[in-house]
Design a protein around this motif. Sequence first.
Motif, mmCIF file in Angstrom:
data_model
loop_
_atom_site.group_PDB
_atom_site.id
_atom_site.type_symbol
_atom_site.label_atom_id
_atom_site.label_comp_id
_atom_site.label_asym_id
_atom_site.label_seq_id
_atom_site.Cartn_x
_atom_site.Cartn_y
_atom_site.Cartn_z
ATOM 1 N N THR A 10 0.938 -1.105 -0.051
ATOM 2 C CA THR A 10 -0.150 -0.037 -0.182
ATOM 3 C C THR A 10 0.877 1.323 -0.089
ATOM 4 N N SER A 11 0.634 2.306 -0.992
ATOM 5 C CA SER A 11 1.244 3.250 -0.880
ATOM 6 C C SER A 11 0.295 4.451 -0.855
ATOM 7 N N ILE A 12 0.810 5.679 -0.174
ATOM 8 C CA ILE A 12 -0.004 6.930 -0.419
ATOM 9 C C ILE A 12 0.802 8.116 -0.793
ATOM 10 N N ASP A 13 0.075 8.900 -1.351
ATOM 11 C CA ASP A 13 0.823 9.977 -1.826
ATOM 12 C C ASP A 13 0.822 11.213 -0.742
ATOM 13 N N ALA A 14 1.547 12.407 -1.012
ATOM 14 C CA ALA A 14 1.806 13.518 -0.099
ATOM 15 C C ALA A 14 0.328 14.082 0.595
ATOM 16 N N GLU A 15 -0.589 14.288 -0.663
ATOM 17 C CA GLU A 15 -1.822 14.907 -0.180
ATOM 18 C C GLU A 15 -2.697 14.126 0.763
ATOM 19 N N THR A 16 -2.476 12.798 0.678
ATOM 20 C CA THR A 16 -3.519 11.897 1.329
ATOM 21 C C THR A 16 -2.867 11.987 3.086
ATOM 22 N N LEU A 17 -1.409 11.950 3.067
ATOM 23 C CA LEU A 17 -0.758 12.079 4.275
ATOM 24 C C LEU A 17 -1.206 13.311 5.123
ATOM 25 N N ARG A 18 -1.173 14.325 4.223
ATOM 26 C CA ARG A 18 -1.544 15.508 4.784
ATOM 27 C C ARG A 18 -2.970 15.562 5.359
ATOM 28 N N VAL A 70 2.882 5.056 8.734
ATOM 29 C CA VAL A 70 3.209 5.350 7.328
ATOM 30 C C VAL A 70 4.848 5.314 7.304
ATOM 31 N N LEU A 71 5.430 4.825 6.683
ATOM 32 C CA LEU A 71 6.943 4.614 6.411
ATOM 33 C C LEU A 71 7.269 5.481 5.449
ATOM 34 N N VAL A 72 8.495 6.292 5.894
ATOM 35 C CA VAL A 72 8.975 7.361 4.828
ATOM 36 C C VAL A 72 10.358 7.238 4.918
ATOM 37 N N CYS A 73 10.880 7.551 3.503
ATOM 38 C CA CYS A 73 12.249 7.738 3.482
ATOM 39 C C CYS A 73 12.740 8.927 2.515
ATOM 40 N N GLN A 74 13.919 8.503 1.656
ATOM 41 C CA GLN A 74 13.907 9.682 0.789
ATOM 42 C C GLN A 74 13.360 9.681 -0.464
ATOM 43 N N SER A 75 13.221 8.405 -1.008
ATOM 44 C CA SER A 75 12.352 7.982 -2.272
ATOM 45 C C SER A 75 11.522 7.057 -2.072
ATOM 46 N N LEU A 97 5.302 6.275 1.786
ATOM 47 C CA LEU A 97 4.916 7.296 1.190
ATOM 48 C C LEU A 97 5.585 7.723 -0.167
ATOM 49 N N THR A 98 4.588 7.905 -1.329
ATOM 50 C CA THR A 98 5.151 7.846 -2.683
ATOM 51 C C THR A 98 6.366 9.003 -2.698
ATOM 52 N N GLY A 99 7.443 8.883 -3.363
ATOM 53 C CA GLY A 99 8.229 10.099 -3.304
ATOM 54 C C GLY A 99 9.002 10.592 -1.939
ATOM 55 N N GLY A 100 8.579 9.890 -0.923
ATOM 56 C CA GLY A 100 9.443 10.075 0.296
ATOM 57 C C GLY A 100 9.195 11.666 0.910
ATOM 58 N N VAL A 101 10.095 11.881 1.576
ATOM 59 C CA VAL A 101 9.905 13.196 2.512
ATOM 60 C C VAL A 101 10.074 14.348 1.520
ATOM 61 N N PRO A 102 11.197 14.494 0.341
ATOM 62 C CA PRO A 102 11.113 15.536 -0.542
ATOM 63 C C PRO A 102 9.452 15.949 -1.293
ATOM 64 N N ALA A 103 9.053 14.692 -1.591
ATOM 65 C CA ALA A 103 7.839 14.842 -2.240
ATOM 66 C C ALA A 103 6.621 15.664 -1.200
ATOM 67 N N GLY A 108 3.776 20.971 -0.021
ATOM 68 C CA GLY A 108 3.362 21.972 0.998
ATOM 69 C C GLY A 108 3.087 21.374 2.165
ATOM 70 N N GLY A 109 3.645 20.199 2.727
ATOM 71 C CA GLY A 109 3.532 19.345 3.939
ATOM 72 C C GLY A 109 4.439 20.113 5.049
ATOM 73 N N ASP A 110 4.166 20.040 6.100
ATOM 74 C CA ASP A 110 4.725 20.327 7.095
ATOM 75 C C ASP A 110 6.024 19.702 7.562
ATOM 76 N N VAL A 111 7.239 20.291 7.416
ATOM 77 C CA VAL A 111 8.408 19.670 7.622
ATOM 78 C C VAL A 111 9.513 20.470 8.386
ATOM 79 N N VAL A 112 10.250 19.924 9.358
ATOM 80 C CA VAL A 112 11.341 20.476 9.872
ATOM 81 C C VAL A 112 12.640 20.680 9.178
ATOM 82 N N ARG A 113 13.123 21.634 9.142
ATOM 83 C CA ARG A 113 14.428 21.823 8.429
ATOM 84 C C ARG A 113 15.557 22.050 9.209
ATOM 85 N N GLY A 114 16.866 21.409 8.810
ATOM 86 C CA GLY A 114 17.820 21.623 9.791
ATOM 87 C C GLY A 114 19.093 21.975 8.763
#
Length: 206
Positions: A10-18, A70-75, A97-103, A108-114
């Motif tokens: 099962t995969s979900i896209d960024a909009e679904t996760l939001r 939901v499992l996420v990585c880079q891609s 998560l399709t496309g990972g954290v960058p997607a 427009g998802g809420d991310v924390v940048r370092g």
Amino acid sequence: MTANTPAAVTSIDAETLRTWMKDPDDLIIIDVRFAAEFEAMHIRGSYNVPLPLLSEHTDELAERLGKRVVLVCQSGTRAEQARTRLGGAGIGSTHVLTGGVPAFASAGGDVVRGQKRWDLERQVRMVAGSAVVLGLVGGRLVSPKLRMLTGGIGAGLTFSAATNSCAMGAALAKMPWNKTASEPTRESAIQSLPKVRPTQDGPAAS
């Protein structure tokens, strides 16, 4: 759910996760990248459990998960490996998560940048590409034997694709520039997760 339950792909896209994040009950987002990648950018509220740590403590981690994981990585590649591991432990309701954290960030998802860093997959491409160029140029100008380096890289990449693994990535992850001041441990990663167990009437926290 039992250990014999097959894991659903099962995969979900960024909009679904939001959308899911607006109702976070029983939602756990697990980032399986290495700590340095997580530190550079991650989804707010996600938990960092690097893939090697998840693989080592799969059963213990599975005990702490509810219905929406939901499992996420880079891609998506490492997240899919994590999904397979959890599926073997009886967790068949995980989502990748399709496309990972960058997607997610691009949507427009809420991310924390370092601190900005090259992600591990980009480092692998740079090292592999540089080795191929070195083998070709060195084979022409220095010694034909150096062309074996190109063949070795090609064989390594083929094996990586066939096994859905990456030895070069694992090696690069151990380099000093890919380390953080506080690397995740069993106690800091898995034990920090909220323990949520599904029941017949729905998820219940304990």
